[in-house]
Design a protein around this motif. Sequence first.
Motif, short mmCIF file in Angstrom:
data_model
loop_
_atom_site.label_atom_id
_atom_site.label_comp_id
_atom_site.label_asym_id
_atom_site.label_seq_id
_atom_site.Cartn_x
_atom_site.Cartn_y
_atom_site.Cartn_z
N PHE A 48 0.84 -1.21 0.00
CA PHE A 48 0.00 0.00 0.00
C PHE A 48 0.87 1.25 0.00
O PHE A 48 0.62 2.19 -0.77
CB PHE A 48 -0.92 -0.02 1.23
CG PHE A 48 -1.81 1.17 1.34
CD1 PHE A 48 -2.97 1.26 0.60
CD2 PHE A 48 -1.49 2.21 2.20
CE1 PHE A 48 -3.79 2.37 0.69
CE2 PHE A 48 -2.30 3.33 2.30
CZ PHE A 48 -3.47 3.41 1.55
N CYS A 49 1.88 1.27 0.85
CA CYS A 49 2.79 2.42 0.91
C CYS A 49 3.58 2.58 -0.38
O CYS A 49 3.80 3.70 -0.86
CB CYS A 49 3.74 2.29 2.10
SG CYS A 49 2.91 2.36 3.71
N MET A 50 4.00 1.44 -0.97
CA MET A 50 4.72 1.49 -2.25
C MET A 50 3.83 2.09 -3.33
O MET A 50 4.30 2.85 -4.18
CB MET A 50 5.17 0.08 -2.63
CG MET A 50 6.30 -0.48 -1.78
SD MET A 50 6.54 -2.25 -2.03
CE MET A 50 6.82 -2.34 -3.78
N PHE A 51 2.54 1.74 -3.31
CA PHE A 51 1.62 2.29 -4.30
C PHE A 51 1.48 3.80 -4.15
O PHE A 51 1.53 4.54 -5.14
CB PHE A 51 0.25 1.62 -4.16
CG PHE A 51 -0.85 2.31 -4.91
CD1 PHE A 51 -0.93 2.21 -6.29
CD2 PHE A 51 -1.77 3.10 -4.24
CE1 PHE A 51 -1.93 2.88 -6.99
CE2 PHE A 51 -2.78 3.77 -4.93
CZ PHE A 51 -2.85 3.66 -6.31
N VAL A 52 1.32 4.26 -2.90
CA VAL A 52 1.17 5.70 -2.66
C VAL A 52 2.42 6.45 -3.12
O VAL A 52 2.34 7.51 -3.74
CB VAL A 52 0.89 5.97 -1.17
CG1 VAL A 52 0.89 7.47 -0.88
CG2 VAL A 52 -0.45 5.36 -0.77
N LEU A 53 3.59 5.89 -2.82
CA LEU A 53 4.85 6.55 -3.20
C LEU A 53 5.06 6.54 -4.71
O LEU A 53 5.83 7.36 -5.23
CB LEU A 53 6.02 5.86 -2.50
CG LEU A 53 6.08 6.02 -0.97
CD1 LEU A 53 7.17 5.14 -0.38
CD2 LEU A 53 6.29 7.49 -0.59
N SER A 54 4.41 5.59 -5.41
CA SER A 54 4.62 5.49 -6.86
C SER A 54 3.65 6.37 -7.66
O SER A 54 3.72 6.39 -8.89
CB SER A 54 4.44 4.03 -7.30
OG SER A 54 3.10 3.63 -7.15
N LEU A 55 2.73 7.07 -6.97
CA LEU A 55 1.78 7.92 -7.69
C LEU A 55 2.49 9.02 -8.47
O LEU A 55 3.39 9.68 -7.94
CB LEU A 55 0.79 8.54 -6.70
CG LEU A 55 -0.22 7.57 -6.06
CD1 LEU A 55 -1.02 8.27 -4.98
CD2 LEU A 55 -1.14 6.98 -7.12
N VAL A 56 2.09 9.17 -9.71
CA VAL A 56 2.72 10.13 -10.62
C VAL A 56 1.67 11.12 -11.11
O VAL A 56 0.56 10.73 -11.48
CB VAL A 56 3.36 9.42 -11.83
CG1 VAL A 56 4.00 10.45 -12.77
CG2 VAL A 56 4.38 8.40 -11.37
N LYS A 57 2.00 12.38 -11.11
CA LYS A 57 1.08 13.42 -11.56
C LYS A 57 0.64 13.15 -13.00
O LYS A 57 1.43 12.68 -13.82
CB LYS A 57 1.78 14.79 -11.46
CG LYS A 57 0.83 15.97 -11.57
CD LYS A 57 1.58 17.28 -11.34
CE LYS A 57 0.62 18.46 -11.41
NZ LYS A 57 1.32 19.75 -11.18
#
Length: 314
Positions: A48-57
Amino acid sequence: YFLLCANYFFYGETVTDYFFTLVQREEPLRILSKYHRFISFALYLTGFCMFVLSLVKKHYRLQFYMFGWTHVTLLIVVTQSHLIIHNLFEGMIWFIVPISCVICNDIMAYMFGFFFGRTPLIKLSPKKTWEGFIGGFFATVLFGLLLSYVMSGYRCFTCPVEFNSDTNSFTVDCEPSELFQLQEYNIPLVLQSVVGWKTLRMFPFQIHSIALSTFASLIGPFGGFFASGFKRAFKIKDFANTIPGHGGIMDRFDCQYLMATFVNVYIASFIRGPNPSKLMQQFLTLRPEQQLHIFNTLKAHLVDKGILGSLEDA
């Protein structure tokens, strides 16, 4: 990553539940078993944290879209396929009879619909007819009764998988339970004049097979209707073209997952009871003072019931 996490959680639970003795023998497995749910949740939080950190504008919408699809897919596919494994551990008959009933219903509904079909059943599947639906139901119930009768006589189909601590191996051999022992049933008076019999010998499992085949005939097809609606939503005819004229592998499994879930719920609700061997395994892992406390409590209960006294007198 989420697929691996889901499989680790579900199959870790299965190994701990069915092979408790084997798990307790090995120190690493014992630790993993003890903290299994915490480890599984920690793995999920990491993802879950990896997904949040991978968010790209500029790609937020697509990424959340894929995140949602991942969870829905895991819920539908992994969760229900895990239940199939649970059914297998209860005995092969709980796996073979239900899937055979689904296959039989699919074939017989097509045959009855082809020769006698006149009345459309549902708009999602224009080729499905009431005649095929009803004919498939009766044919599937009869098929389930016959298949259950044949398979109930073989231990390799009826016995659950168990771990034998003496031989350190897995076994599929047991004394058949009451479900798979022939019983004599009285035929209702209304039917006695028709069939000419007063009693009928059959396996109790055959009665349960009626429930399984009924579900496969009446509710199972809705899995196919669901798949038809899904394909129409995306304007495709089949999920794939692996089998010419019949679609892909998933086209053949549209009812099977729903059936497997029902079988698992049915076993848990109406079949499975307390397992003495599993209780004994857990009892032996307790500390000596805990074992002694349970022993004294059980002894006092049996004395109050008059069971222990009668055993001692005998």
